[in-house]
Design an enzyme around this catalytic site. Structure first.
Site, PDB file in Angstrom:
ATOM      1  N   TRP A   1      25.676  39.625  52.263  1.00 21.38           N
ATOM      2  CA  TRP A   1      26.901  38.869  52.570  1.00 21.38           C
ATOM      3  C   TRP A   1      27.656  38.521  51.301  1.00 21.38           C
ATOM      4  CZ3 TRP A   1      27.981  40.119  57.099  1.00 21.38           C
ATOM      5  CH2 TRP A   1      27.032  40.135  58.119  1.00 21.38           C
TER       6      TRP A   1
ATOM      7  N   ASP B   1      29.718  29.984  51.333  1.00 17.55           N
ATOM      8  CA  ASP B   1      29.504  30.532  52.664  1.00 17.55           C
ATOM      9  C   ASP B   1      28.264  29.827  53.224  1.00 17.55           C
ATOM     10  OD1 ASP B   1      28.751  31.988  54.890  1.00 17.55           O
ATOM     11  OD2 ASP B   1      28.738  33.945  53.895  1.00 17.55           O
TER      12      ASP B   1
ATOM     13  N   LYS C   1      25.525  30.979  64.101  1.00 17.05           N
ATOM     14  CA  LYS C   1      24.133  30.815  63.659  1.00 17.05           C
ATOM     15  C   LYS C   1      23.599  29.424  63.999  1.00 17.05           C
ATOM     16  CE  LYS C   1      24.632  34.852  61.647  1.00 17.05           C
ATOM     17  NZ  LYS C   1      25.379  35.047  60.421  1.00 17.05           N
TER      18      LYS C   1
HETATM   19  C1  LIG Z   1      26.214  36.196  59.731  1.00 15.98           C
HETATM   20  C2  LIG Z   1      26.716  35.904  58.388  1.00 15.98           C
HETATM   21  C3  LIG Z   1      27.989  36.329  57.962  1.00 15.98           C
HETATM   22  C4  LIG Z   1      28.900  37.171  58.816  1.00 15.98           C
HETATM   23  O1  LIG Z   1      29.500  36.391  59.761  1.00 15.98           O
HETATM   24  P1  LIG Z   1      30.611  36.979  60.764  1.00 15.98           P
HETATM   25  O2  LIG Z   1      31.077  35.739  61.451  1.00 15.98           O
HETATM   26  O3  LIG Z   1      29.910  37.950  61.662  1.00 15.98           O
HETATM   27  O4  LIG Z   1      31.669  37.634  59.967  1.00 15.98           O
HETATM   28  C5  LIG Z   1      28.399  35.960  56.701  1.00 15.98           C
HETATM   29  N1  LIG Z   1      27.623  35.219  55.901  1.00 15.98           N
HETATM   30  C6  LIG Z   1      26.404  34.795  56.276  1.00 15.98           C
HETATM   31  C7  LIG Z   1      25.575  33.975  55.339  1.00 15.98           C
HETATM   32  C8  LIG Z   1      25.907  35.130  57.531  1.00 15.98           C
HETATM   33  O5  LIG Z   1      24.697  34.713  57.917  1.00 15.98           O
END
Ligand SMILES: *Cc1c(COP(=O)(O)O)cnc(C)c1O
Length: 356
Positions: free
Chosen positions: A99, A166, A190
Site C-alpha cells: 500500500w 494511511d 477494515k
Molecule cells: C485495504 C487497504 C488499502 C486500499 O483500500 P481501498 O479502499 O480498497 O482503496 C490501502 N491501505 C491500506 C493500509 C489497506 O489496508
C-alpha cells in the site's frame, strides 16, 4: 457451527452495525422508506452525516482546526488526493509494504518522492527505524498498519514536516494524537463500515498551498465546505459507519478498544511463539500488528500448510489464508472480533498440533 470471520477486508463488523443497517434498509428512521432509496438531502440523512462526523471527532478527540470528511474512491484515491492537495515539489514516504508503494507511485506524478527507508528487503516483515525525513519535504507519508504483512506503527511519530497517515486498517484500534498529523485517511472496509466510503481527517490550514489546479472532486476543500455533501455520498456505508462509531463508544471508546486489541493479539501471538508447528512472520514484538496476525508453518512442517488450512476451514475459520506475497496464514482480528473467536482459532491450532 459458528463461522469466524478472519478476513482482511472487507471484514468483520459489530453485530449491531449489521443489524441496525439491515433494519434501516427496511425502514430508515421511521420514514417508512428504505435507507437505499432516501435522499441524501433529507433531514433524516443529514442528521446521520452530522452525527457520524461528530462522533468521529469525539472518539478520536480531534482538536479544533480539523475536519472529518466522507468521500468515495477508497484509500487508493487518497494516494493521489494527498499529493494533489499537498505536494508542491517534494514529498517523503516510508516504504513498508504494497500500500505504501502504491501511494508512492501516485505521488511520483507530482514531483520528487524521497523513499526515506524501506523494508522491502525482508518482505516487509519489520518497520524501518533509522531514517531521516528531509526538512524541505512538503509532507511525510506513513502506512500505520500494513494489513498484508502484519506490521504496525503503534505510536504517533514526531516529525519536522506535516505527517500524513494511511490508517485504513487500524483506525479506532487505539487512541491517537491527531494533532501530530496533517491528514489521516482510510478506506472504511477494515474497521468501520462496508466498502464504499473513505474517511479523511484533514487539518484545514495545510490546504491551499499548492499552485496547481485541483479538480473539484479531488480538492479536500470541496468536501470540507460542503459537509461531505458536494455530491451524493455513499449513504448506506455512512449509515453503517455511524452504527460502528456508536458501538465503539458503548465499548468505552478507543482506549477500551486498544486494551481489548492488545489482549486479543497477545493471546494469539503468545500461542504462536510457544507452538511446535507455527511461527510468527514478524519477529520483533514492537513491530507486530494488533490487527493482522501473520503466521506460517516452521520450515520443517511447511508441507502441512495445506492440511492446516483445510482443517481450520472445516472448523469454521474463514479468511485465514495469508496474502499471496507472504504465504502462510493471516488472522485479521479487527475491533469487532470477539476474544472467543481467537480462542476458537487457538483451539483449532492446538488440535492440529496434537495430531502432528
Ligand atoms: C485495504 C487497504 C488499502 C486500499 O483500500 P481501498 O479502499 O480498497 O482503496 C490501502 N491501505 C491500506 C493500509 C489497506 O489496508
Amino acid at each position: 457451527m459458528k463461522t469466524h470471520n478472519f478476513s482482511a477486508g472487507p471484514s468483520i463488523l459489530p453485530e449491531s452495525t449489521i443489524k441496525n443497517s439491515a433494519d434501516a434498509v427496511m425502514n430508515f428512521a421511521n420514514t417508512g422508506l428504505s435507507l437505499l432509496e432516501v435522499s441524501h438531502r433529507s433531514k433524516e440523512f443529514i442528521a446521520v452525516m452530522d452525527e457520524a462526523q461528530q462522533l468521529f471527532k469525539e472518539l478520536l478527540d480531534i482538536p479544533e482546526g480539523y475536519e472529518v470528511i466522507f468521500v468515495g474512491g477508497g484509500a487508493s484515491l487518497q494516494f493521489c488526493m494527498v499529493p494533489f492537495n499537498l505536494m508542491q515539489k517534494k514529498s517523503a514516504y516510508l516504504h513498508t509494504g504494497t500500500w505504501a508503494k502504491k501511494a508512492m507511485k501516485e505521488a511520483q506524478a507530482f514531483g520528487e518522492v524521497v523513499e526515506v527507508a524501506s523494508s522491502a528487503d525482508k518482505i516487509y516483515n519489520y518497520i524501518p527505524k533509522d531514517y531521516e525525513v528531509p526538512a524541505d519535504a512538503d509532507y511525510f507519508h506513513i502506512t500505520t498498519n500494513n494489513t498484508i504483512y502484519g506490521t504496525e506503527i503503534r505510536k504517533d511519530l514526531d516529525v519536522n514536516v506535516p505527517l500524513v497517515a494511511d490508517m485504513s486498517s487500524d483506525i479506532f484500534s487505539r487512541p491517537i494524537d491527531v494533532s501530530k498529523y496533517a491528514i489521516i485517511y482510510g478506506g472504511a472496509q477494515k474497521n468501520l463500515a462496508p466498502a464504499g466510503v473513505t474517511f479523511a481527517i484533514v487539518k484545514k490550514d495545510i490546504l491551499g498551498k499548492v499552485d496547481r489546479h485541483i479538480p473539484t472532486m479531488l480538492d479536500y476543500r470541496t468536501h470540507i465546505e460542503n459537509g461531505s455533501m458536494f455530491n451524493t455520498p455513499p449513504v448506506f456505508s455512512v449509515y453503517a459507519a455511524l452504527q460502528t462509531l456508536k458501538w465503539v463508544k458503548e465499548q468505552g471508546g478507543v482506549a477500551a478498544m486498544e486494551k481489548m486489541n492488545i489482549e486479543k493479539s497477545d493471546l494469539l501471538y503468545d500461542f504462536i511463539d510457544n507452538s511446535k508447528l507455527f511461527k510468527a512472520v514478524v519477529a520483533d514484538k514492537e513491530d507486530r500488528s494488533i490487527m493482522n496476525v501473520c503466521f506460517v508453518m516452521k520450515d520443517e512442517y511447511k508441507e502441512l500448510e495445506k492440511d492446516f488450512f483445510d482443517y481450520a476451514t472445516s472448523q469454521g475459520m474463514s479468511g485465514i489464508k495469508g496474502h499471496r506475497s507472504v504465504g502462510g496464514f493471516r488472522a485479521s482480528i479487527y475491533n469487532a472480533m470477539p476474544k472467543s473467536s481467537i480462542e476458537a482459532l487457538i483451539t483449532t491450532m492446538k488440535e492440529f498440533e496434537a495430531k502432528h
